[in-house]
Design an enzyme around this catalytic site. Structure first.
Site, short mmCIF file in Angstrom:
data_model
loop_
_atom_site.label_atom_id
_atom_site.label_comp_id
_atom_site.label_asym_id
_atom_site.label_seq_id
_atom_site.Cartn_x
_atom_site.Cartn_y
_atom_site.Cartn_z
N HIS A 62 -3.53 -9.17 2.90
CA HIS A 62 -4.82 -9.52 3.00
C HIS A 62 -5.19 -10.50 4.17
CE1 HIS A 62 -5.46 -8.46 -1.47
NE2 HIS A 62 -5.51 -7.38 -0.83
N ARG A 100 0.88 -1.01 -0.02
CA ARG A 100 0.17 0.15 0.13
C ARG A 100 0.78 1.27 0.08
NH1 ARG A 100 -2.02 -3.64 3.69
NH2 ARG A 100 -4.12 -4.38 3.38
N HIS A 160 -3.39 1.89 -6.02
CA HIS A 160 -4.34 0.40 -5.74
C HIS A 160 -4.20 -0.41 -6.90
CE1 HIS A 160 -6.63 -2.00 -2.91
NE2 HIS A 160 -7.28 -2.26 -3.84
N LYS A 186 -1.35 -2.25 7.68
CA LYS A 186 -2.70 -2.10 7.88
C LYS A 186 -3.08 -2.91 9.08
CE LYS A 186 -7.29 -1.85 5.79
NZ LYS A 186 -7.84 -2.24 4.58
N TYR A 243 -7.37 -11.94 -8.65
CA TYR A 243 -6.91 -12.66 -9.55
C TYR A 243 -8.13 -13.16 -10.50
CZ TYR A 243 -5.11 -16.75 -12.03
OH TYR A 243 -4.61 -17.38 -12.93
N ARG A 248 -1.00 -2.16 -7.02
CA ARG A 248 -0.99 -3.39 -6.07
C ARG A 248 -1.65 -4.51 -6.42
NH1 ARG A 248 -1.07 -4.36 -0.23
NH2 ARG A 248 -3.22 -5.18 0.47
#
Length: 315
Positions: A289, A150, A263, A186, A299, A266
């Site tokens: 994640h 991020r 984003h 995060k 994906y 990423r």
């Protein structure tokens, strides 16, 4: 062809203003450059003409205006008794196809190689009409593409957070594997992320940059020269987001319909690693994640988008 175009414009001057005539003359000039004779515009010829215009780096709106004006010109030719074909259904089909592709691009979650090149070239000042940006943004863009971090995580990385491991392959060759430690991820979680250099030259850029830094230095520390001084700054996520917002605005003003945001860098990392065969559970760990399903969704959506793009290209 020139005689017919001159006559067409002469007739229009009787009912249209000079500004409109000049625009029509400009649009039809592209037809003259494309062919010495008046071509029969069946579907194949229309698509060929479109690709010719696209290769001239014209805006999509300009290309549409050219095709519409050529259609009007051919209608006039037919009224004069010339038996020249212009397949309006094929033109409509082309417009619908391109409209679908633009809609797909606007919501697409990952970048194609061409889009990556466009963004990097714009930062380097290699796109006409766009000035060169500070090299730190070129390095940041590569880092986001190769690490999947991020933007708030990336700007906090220091030199000491990089780790290079050397492993032996099954063939007995030594290979470097790069990782970066994310100290403030995060929800306050720490993790390690794989840095995968999709292009060899990107690795060399990182190696050269790391040589110039001390262990405690932020990786995205950079200098700006002023007339009487040099000031050193550390990139912030707010500054980086603002930069990408401005870059997107500049590209759109030049006719490039592309979103530029961290984003999508990423998600590009996720998609590229998955298509290279990396296990999705590992990718999920690297990008931070909490659920593997989030990584899998990115994906799978990318795979659906690729399939749709392939279909649209055949239309």
């Amino acid at each position: 062809m020139e005689h017919f175009i001159d006559t067409y414009l002469y007739e229009l001057r009787k009912v249209r203003d000079e500004k409109t005539i000049k625009k029509k003359e400009y649009l039809l000039k592209h037809l003259q450059d494309y062919s010495e004779d008046l071509p029969a515009f069946d579907q194949s010829e229309i698509f060929s003409f479109y690709e010719y215009l696209k290769n001239k780096n014209l805006k999509e709106t300009t290309i549409r205006d050219i095709l519409k004006e050529v259609r009007l010109f051919y209608e006039w030719l037919q009224e004069q008794g010339l038996n020249l074909k212009f397949d309006e259904k094929a033109l409509k089909k082309l417009f619908q196809s391109k409209k679908s592709q633009e809609a797909l691009k606007s919501k697409k979650k990952y970048y194609s190689d061409d889009e990556i090149n466009l963004i990097l070239n714009a930062i380097r000042g290699a796109v006409e009409g766009i000035s060169t940006k500070h090299p730190i943004y070129y390095i940041l863009t590569i880092f986001l593409l190769c690490s999947g971090l991020r933007i708030s995580e990336a700007v906090k990385v220091r030199k000491k957070d990089f780790e290079v491991k050397r492993i032996l392959t099954e063939e007995g060759e030594e290979k470097e594997v790069w990782f970066v430690k994310v100290r403030e991820g995060k929800f306050g979680k720490e993790r390690k992320a794989l840095i995968y250099f999709f292009r060899p030259e990107w690795k060399r850029i990182f190696e050269e940059r790391l040589k110039k830094l001390k262990p405690e230095d932020f990786f995205f520390t950079y200098a700006v020269k002023y007339p009487k001084s040099v000031k050193v700054f550390t990139l912030t996520d707010k500054t980086a987001k603002w930069f990408y917002w401005k870059l997107e605005k500049e590209l759109r003003e030049k006719g490039y319909e592309i979103e530029v945001n961290a984003h999508r860098f990423r998600n590009t990392y996720i998609t590229k690693l998955a298509t290279k065969g990396f296990p999705v559970n590992l990718i999920a760990d690297w990008v931070g994640h909490s659920k593997i399903s989030t990584t899998m969704d990115v994906y799978m959506e990318a795979e659906r988008e690729k399939q749709l793009e392939a279909i649209l290209e055949r239309i």
